[in-house]
Design an enzyme around this catalytic site. Structure first.
Site, PDB file in Angstrom:
ATOM      1  N   LYS A   1       3.066  -3.939   6.212  1.00  0.00           N
ATOM      2  CA  LYS A   1       3.330  -3.988   4.770  1.00  0.00           C
ATOM      3  C   LYS A   1       4.817  -3.790   4.473  1.00  0.00           C
ATOM      4  CE  LYS A   1      -0.684  -4.997   3.122  1.00  0.00           C
ATOM      5  NZ  LYS A   1      -0.861  -6.286   2.404  1.00  0.00           N
TER       6      LYS A   1
ATOM      7  N   TYR B   1      -0.736  -0.793   9.953  1.00  0.00           N
ATOM      8  CA  TYR B   1      -0.844  -1.416   8.638  1.00  0.00           C
ATOM      9  C   TYR B   1       0.455  -1.200   7.846  1.00  0.00           C
ATOM     10  CZ  TYR B   1      -2.995  -2.401   4.062  1.00  0.00           C
ATOM     11  OH  TYR B   1      -3.306  -2.910   2.832  1.00  0.00           O
TER      12      TYR B   1
ATOM     13  N   SER C   1       0.843  -1.186   0.000  1.00  0.00           N
ATOM     14  CA  SER C   1       0.000   0.000   0.000  1.00  0.00           C
ATOM     15  C   SER C   1       0.880   1.239   0.000  1.00  0.00           C
ATOM     16  CB  SER C   1      -0.843  -0.017   1.272  1.00  0.00           C
ATOM     17  OG  SER C   1      -1.217   1.277   1.640  1.00  0.00           O
ATOM     18  N   SER C   2       0.329   2.335  -0.504  1.00  0.00           N
ATOM     19  CA  SER C   2       1.094   3.590  -0.530  1.00  0.00           C
ATOM     20  C   SER C   2       1.328   4.150   0.870  1.00  0.00           C
ATOM     21  CB  SER C   2       0.382   4.621  -1.393  1.00  0.00           C
ATOM     22  OG  SER C   2      -0.930   4.842  -0.915  1.00  0.00           O
ATOM     23  N   CYS C   3       0.645   3.614   1.890  1.00  0.00           N
ATOM     24  CA  CYS C   3       0.856   4.161   3.242  1.00  0.00           C
ATOM     25  C   CYS C   3       2.175   3.704   3.859  1.00  0.00           C
ATOM     26  CB  CYS C   3      -0.314   3.843   4.159  1.00  0.00           C
ATOM     27  SG  CYS C   3      -0.407   2.116   4.578  1.00  0.00           S
TER      28      CYS C   3
ATOM     29  N   HIS D   1     -12.915   3.089   3.191  1.00  0.00           N
ATOM     30  CA  HIS D   1     -12.098   4.203   2.710  1.00  0.00           C
ATOM     31  C   HIS D   1     -13.021   5.311   2.188  1.00  0.00           C
ATOM     32  CE1 HIS D   1      -8.848   1.112   2.593  1.00  0.00           C
ATOM     33  NE2 HIS D   1      -8.186   2.136   3.100  1.00  0.00           N
TER      34      HIS D   1
HETATM   35  P1  GDP Z   1      -6.255   7.296   4.121  1.00  0.00           P
HETATM   36  O1  GDP Z   1      -5.957   7.510   2.665  1.00  0.00           O
HETATM   37  O2  GDP Z   1      -5.411   6.239   4.743  1.00  0.00           O
HETATM   38  O3  GDP Z   1      -6.197   8.588   4.884  1.00  0.00           O
HETATM   39  O4  GDP Z   1      -7.730   6.677   4.251  1.00  0.00           O
HETATM   40  P2  GDP Z   1      -9.220   7.113   3.876  1.00  0.00           P
HETATM   41  O5  GDP Z   1      -9.535   6.719   2.471  1.00  0.00           O
HETATM   42  O6  GDP Z   1     -10.076   6.492   4.938  1.00  0.00           O
HETATM   43  O7  GDP Z   1      -9.307   8.687   4.042  1.00  0.00           O
HETATM   44  C1  GDP Z   1      -8.818   9.578   3.077  1.00  0.00           C
HETATM   45  C2  GDP Z   1      -9.211  11.008   3.393  1.00  0.00           C
HETATM   46  O8  GDP Z   1     -10.607  11.172   3.153  1.00  0.00           O
HETATM   47  C3  GDP Z   1      -8.984  11.440   4.847  1.00  0.00           C
HETATM   48  O9  GDP Z   1      -8.532  12.780   4.840  1.00  0.00           O
HETATM   49  C4  GDP Z   1     -10.385  11.351   5.451  1.00  0.00           C
HETATM   50  O10 GDP Z   1     -10.564  12.203   6.562  1.00  0.00           O
HETATM   51  C5  GDP Z   1     -11.211  11.846   4.256  1.00  0.00           C
HETATM   52  N1  GDP Z   1     -12.639  11.517   4.333  1.00  0.00           N
HETATM   53  C6  GDP Z   1     -13.667  12.392   4.138  1.00  0.00           C
HETATM   54  N2  GDP Z   1     -14.840  11.812   4.324  1.00  0.00           N
HETATM   55  C7  GDP Z   1     -14.599  10.515   4.641  1.00  0.00           C
HETATM   56  C8  GDP Z   1     -15.436   9.405   4.949  1.00  0.00           C
HETATM   57  O11 GDP Z   1     -16.663   9.491   5.000  1.00  0.00           O
HETATM   58  N3  GDP Z   1     -14.824   8.210   5.214  1.00  0.00           N
HETATM   59  C9  GDP Z   1     -13.457   8.085   5.160  1.00  0.00           C
HETATM   60  N4  GDP Z   1     -12.908   6.883   5.412  1.00  0.00           N
HETATM   61  N5  GDP Z   1     -12.636   9.132   4.897  1.00  0.00           N
HETATM   62  C10 GDP Z   1     -13.193  10.321   4.642  1.00  0.00           C
END
Ligand code: GDP
Length: 312
Positions: free
Chosen positions: A144, A140, A111-113, A183
């Protein structure tokens, strides 16, 4: 340039029920190979003996390691043991069993994280381990990173042809649409869809909307992994991304457009933003002869279609 053929090979997709694994199974239907899968009830991938026994019996030639405990920013932050321990066990068991049973080639998916929170953007592969991780998903990420290193260690010590692919944020059919663990993309699709049905005036996004994220359709990811399996054999992991990013606000606007929700976007600032930007360099995979073919709007529309058809 192809250096490895999967023709007539026994190809194990570990994690075939997941979003990436199921996309790999679909993609492999186009290849002249035999796809192997094993159900969760038959083999617990966290159980070393069970994984060894199944691998010894089924004798795969090729492994795509797409099995993992995954989740969005909140799930990652809330269940650190699941994200670290489960993933360490799954990847260690499968990689060890693959080597022990003479698997010719394995592709580990990360993953990119894995990259430092403040890595220079777009993030090149060798930024790995040059700085501190983003705390919301470090459990995570550490698992990875260990997976990449384990694959590398088998190459270094035993000459095993084990490679690693690092996909960016993926979306598509089979994604998790549960608002507490998903996500951002599936969460926004669901929220916009439900807001439209209820005639709500607003849709709520987490955080400021300012973070930037890169997205890739899972079918493109599967295609890239098959491409790497055939054409790449080296130590360093390879980024799998589109090379383009959007802000969470821009993504929300696009989702609302595709879904047909016309209300206002409001922010829940009690939720975390996470890492400010996560755009990977796509130079390496492009130089290896691969690029994505599904653009964001088209992929999103298709995913929304899948969501509506599979909502129950
Ligand atoms: P990340 O890429 O590991 O940070 O994982 P996410 O895909 O869960 O979140 C990506 C970004 O989208 C973060 O800045 C979250 O705060 C934002 N975000 C906005 N609305 C939502 C939501 O309803 N669910 C999630 N999971 N993230 C959200």
């Amino acid at each position: 340039m192809m250096n490895y053929s999967i023709e007539r090979k026994r190809v194990w997709v570990a994690g075939h029920r997941g979003m990436v694994g199921s996309a790999l199974v679909r993609r492999l239907q186009l290849e002249n190979c035999e796809v192997l899968t094993v159900s969760r009830s038959e083999v617990d991938l966290k159980d070393q003996m069970a994984v060894r026994a199944w691998t010894a019996r089924e004798k795969p030639d090729v492994v795509f390691l797409a099995a993992a405990k995954v989740g969005g920013i909140l799930a990652n932050d809330s269940y650190p043991v699941d994200f670290l321990y489960d993933n360490l066990m799954i990847e260690a068991n499968i990689i060890e069993a693959a080597f022990r049973n003479g698997v010719e080639k394995l592709c580990f998916l990360g993953s990119s994280c894995i990259y430092p929170k403040f890595a220079e953007q777009p993030i090149v592969e060798n930024a790995l381990l040059t700085g501190a991780l983003e705390p919301t998903n470090e459990w995570y990420a550490i698992a990875k990173i260990a997976g990449i290193k384990l694959a590398q260690s088998y190459r270094k010590q035993h000459g095993a042809d084990f490679i690693s692919a690092m996909p960016t944020n993926l979306y598509g059919p089979g994604d998790n649409f549960d608002l507490n663990s998903s996500h951002v993309m599936p969460a926004l699709i669901r929220k916009a869809h439900e807001a439209k049905l209820r005639n709500d005036k607003t849709i709520t996004v987490w955080g400021t909307g300012k973070p930037r994220r890169e997205f890739l359709h899972v079918d493109d990811c599967a295609d890239a992994c098959v491409h790497l399996m055939k054409s790449y054999s080296d130590f360093e992991h390879v980024n799998v991304g589109s090379g383009e990013d959007v802000t969470i606000l821009e993504l929300t606007q696009l989702v609302c457009e595709v879904v047909g929700f016309k209300g206002e976007i409001v922010h829940d600032l009690s939720k975390p933003d996470g890492t400010p930007r996560k755009l990977m360099s796509a130079d390496k995979i492009r130089s290896l002869g691969w690029k994505p073919s599904i653009d964001l709007r088209e992929g999103l529309a298709a995913t929304y279609g899948w969501f509506k058809a599979n909502i129950n």
